[in-house]
Design a protein around this motif. Sequence first.
Motif, PDB file in Angstrom:
ATOM      1  N   ALA A  92       0.830  -1.201   0.000  1.00  0.00           N
ATOM      2  CA  ALA A  92       0.000   0.000   0.000  1.00  0.00           C
ATOM      3  C   ALA A  92       0.865   1.252   0.000  1.00  0.00           C
ATOM      4  N   LEU A 104      -7.551   2.674  -3.204  1.00  0.00           N
ATOM      5  CA  LEU A 104      -7.068   1.483  -2.519  1.00  0.00           C
ATOM      6  C   LEU A 104      -8.216   0.486  -2.440  1.00  0.00           C
ATOM      7  N   TRP A 123      -1.134   3.658   3.496  1.00  0.00           N
ATOM      8  CA  TRP A 123      -1.432   4.256   2.195  1.00  0.00           C
ATOM      9  C   TRP A 123      -1.685   5.755   2.326  1.00  0.00           C
TER      10      TRP A 123
END
Length: 149
Positions: A92, A104, A123
Motif C-alpha cells: 500500500a 485502494l 497508504w
Amino acid sequence: MKIAIGCDHVGIEHKDLVISHLESKGIEVEDFGAFTTERTDYPQYGLAVAEAVVGKQADLGILICGTGVGISLSANKVPGIRAVVCSDPYTAQLSKEHNNTNILAFGSRVIGIELAKMIIDNWLNAEFEGGRHQNRINQIAAIEEKYHG
C-alpha cells in the motif's frame, strides 16, 4: 481530506468499520454503497467511487469486495484512476510512493479489519515521490489516451 468509499454486499461490515476509523482521524467520507447485505454487483460501486475521484468530489477512494480484485478492475476502467489491490501495508505504501495510486482496494474475505486499518493508514500517510516515478505515471496515462482518446 475527503475519501469516497464503496463496496458490494460482501464488504458491508468492513466498510462500516473503515468509515468509523477514517472519521476518528478527522477524515470526511462519502459512502457510495452498498448499504445492505442483499446480493449486488460490484462494478457499479467501483465506477461510482472512481468517478468521484476523477471528478474531484473526493481526494481518494477505498473499495471493498470479497477479494478487492473485481471492484478494482471496474474502477481502473475509468481514465485517470490508478486503483491497487493490497493485502499488506508495505505494498500500500509503495503503491502511493511509486505509482501515485488514488484508489485502494482490498478483500473483506482476504484480510481482517485490523490489518485493513494498517493498510489504509500506510497508504494515507505515504506521499508520491515523483521524479522517475512520474515518467511511469505519464506512460500509463499515454496508454489510457491511446485506448480511450
